[in-house]
Structure formats: C-alpha cells, structure tokens
Design a protein around this motif. Structure first.
Motif, PDB file in Angstrom:
ATOM      1  N   GLN A  16      -8.810   4.515 114.356  1.00 29.62           N
ATOM      2  CA  GLN A  16      -8.294   3.993 115.617  1.00 29.62           C
ATOM      3  C   GLN A  16      -8.262   5.083 116.694  1.00 29.62           C
ATOM      4  O   GLN A  16      -8.654   4.840 117.839  1.00 29.62           O
ATOM      5  CB  GLN A  16      -6.893   3.435 115.387  1.00 29.62           C
ATOM      6  N   ALA A  17      -7.856   6.290 116.331  1.00 25.95           N
ATOM      7  CA  ALA A  17      -7.823   7.399 117.292  1.00 25.95           C
ATOM      8  C   ALA A  17      -9.228   7.747 117.762  1.00 25.95           C
ATOM      9  O   ALA A  17      -9.448   8.011 118.945  1.00 25.95           O
ATOM     10  CB  ALA A  17      -7.150   8.618 116.666  1.00 25.95           C
ATOM     11  N   ARG A  18     -10.185   7.752 116.841  1.00 25.44           N
ATOM     12  CA  ARG A  18     -11.577   8.048 117.212  1.00 25.44           C
ATOM     13  C   ARG A  18     -12.124   6.983 118.161  1.00 25.44           C
ATOM     14  O   ARG A  18     -12.790   7.291 119.143  1.00 25.44           O
ATOM     15  CB  ARG A  18     -12.450   8.164 115.968  1.00 25.44           C
ATOM     16  N   PHE A  19     -11.816   5.726 117.892  1.00 24.79           N
ATOM     17  CA  PHE A  19     -12.255   4.644 118.766  1.00 24.79           C
ATOM     18  C   PHE A  19     -11.645   4.799 120.159  1.00 24.79           C
ATOM     19  O   PHE A  19     -12.332   4.652 121.169  1.00 24.79           O
ATOM     20  CB  PHE A  19     -11.883   3.284 118.177  1.00 24.79           C
ATOM     21  N   GLN A  20     -10.355   5.102 120.241  1.00 26.09           N
ATOM     22  CA  GLN A  20      -9.694   5.253 121.535  1.00 26.09           C
ATOM     23  C   GLN A  20     -10.284   6.421 122.318  1.00 26.09           C
ATOM     24  O   GLN A  20     -10.465   6.330 123.535  1.00 26.09           O
ATOM     25  CB  GLN A  20      -8.188   5.423 121.346  1.00 26.09           C
ATOM     26  N   ASP A  21     -10.602   7.521 121.632  1.00 25.99           N
ATOM     27  CA  ASP A  21     -11.212   8.673 122.297  1.00 25.99           C
ATOM     28  C   ASP A  21     -12.578   8.307 122.859  1.00 25.99           C
ATOM     29  O   ASP A  21     -12.892   8.624 124.004  1.00 25.99           O
ATOM     30  CB  ASP A  21     -11.322   9.846 121.327  1.00 25.99           C
ATOM     31  N   SER A  23     -13.605   5.337 123.637  1.00 29.07           N
ATOM     32  CA  SER A  23     -13.398   4.367 124.710  1.00 29.07           C
ATOM     33  C   SER A  23     -13.028   5.072 126.012  1.00 29.07           C
ATOM     34  O   SER A  23     -13.541   4.723 127.080  1.00 29.07           O
ATOM     35  CB  SER A  23     -12.301   3.378 124.311  1.00 29.07           C
ATOM     36  N   ARG A  24     -12.166   6.085 125.940  1.00 24.26           N
ATOM     37  CA  ARG A  24     -11.784   6.848 127.136  1.00 24.26           C
ATOM     38  C   ARG A  24     -13.001   7.554 127.718  1.00 24.26           C
ATOM     39  O   ARG A  24     -13.191   7.578 128.938  1.00 24.26           O
ATOM     40  CB  ARG A  24     -10.699   7.869 126.803  1.00 24.26           C
ATOM     41  N   GLN A  27     -15.196   4.969 129.455  1.00 29.69           N
ATOM     42  CA  GLN A  27     -14.598   4.558 130.725  1.00 29.69           C
ATOM     43  C   GLN A  27     -14.781   5.639 131.788  1.00 29.69           C
ATOM     44  O   GLN A  27     -15.101   5.334 132.939  1.00 29.69           O
ATOM     45  CB  GLN A  27     -13.117   4.244 130.536  1.00 29.69           C
TER      46      GLN A  27
END
Length: 84
Positions: A16-21, A23-24, A27
């Motif tokens: 989940q942390a890797r996905f959020q990174d 995604s940022r 963006q």
C-alpha cells in the motif's frame, strides 16, 4: 493449482505504501505536464520537454527531478518560460 495465500499485514502495508508513493509521483508528473503543455504546444512536445536535460538543473530532466520529489522547483522553472 495452489491457493493464493493472503498477504501478511506487514506485506500489505508495504504494498500500500509503495502504491501511494507511485501515485504521488504520477500526480506530480502530470501536474508538471499540465503546466508546460500550453507553453510546449502539445502533449507530445510537453512529454519531450519532460525528458530533455535542462541546463538550469545541471542537465537533469524535469522527469528525473519530479521523481526525486522536486516538482515545485520544476513548476517554478516552468513559470519563467515564455508563453507562445
């Protein structure tokens, strides 16, 4: 066929942390692309600019800078570019 095993809590949190990174970063990349597109004239030209070395950043590309989390510096540079 072997049954998929559920992820451990730690493995899920890491994923989940890797996905959020990622995604940022995506963006930030598209924020810069959106800012430079009117100046570059097209999506293709903006993409080429994102991957071209800039003397203002010692030869680093805007894409490299965004990946390093320096999108604010790139956006500040875009603001100095002449409009068409």
């Amino acid at each position: 066929m072997e049954q998929d095993k559920p992820l451990s809590t730690d493995a899920f949190a890491a994923l989940q942390a890797r996905f959020q990174d990622q995604s940022r970063k995506a963006q930030a990349y598209y924020t810069v692309m959106h800012a430079v597109r009117p100046i570059a004239g097209s999506d293709d030209a903006a993409d080429a600019w994102m991957n071209a070395p800039l003397a203002a950043f010692d030869g680093a590309t805007p894409a490299q800078l965004v990946a390093q989390g320096r999108q604010d510096a790139v956006l500040a540079h875009v603001a100095t570019l002449p409009s068409p």
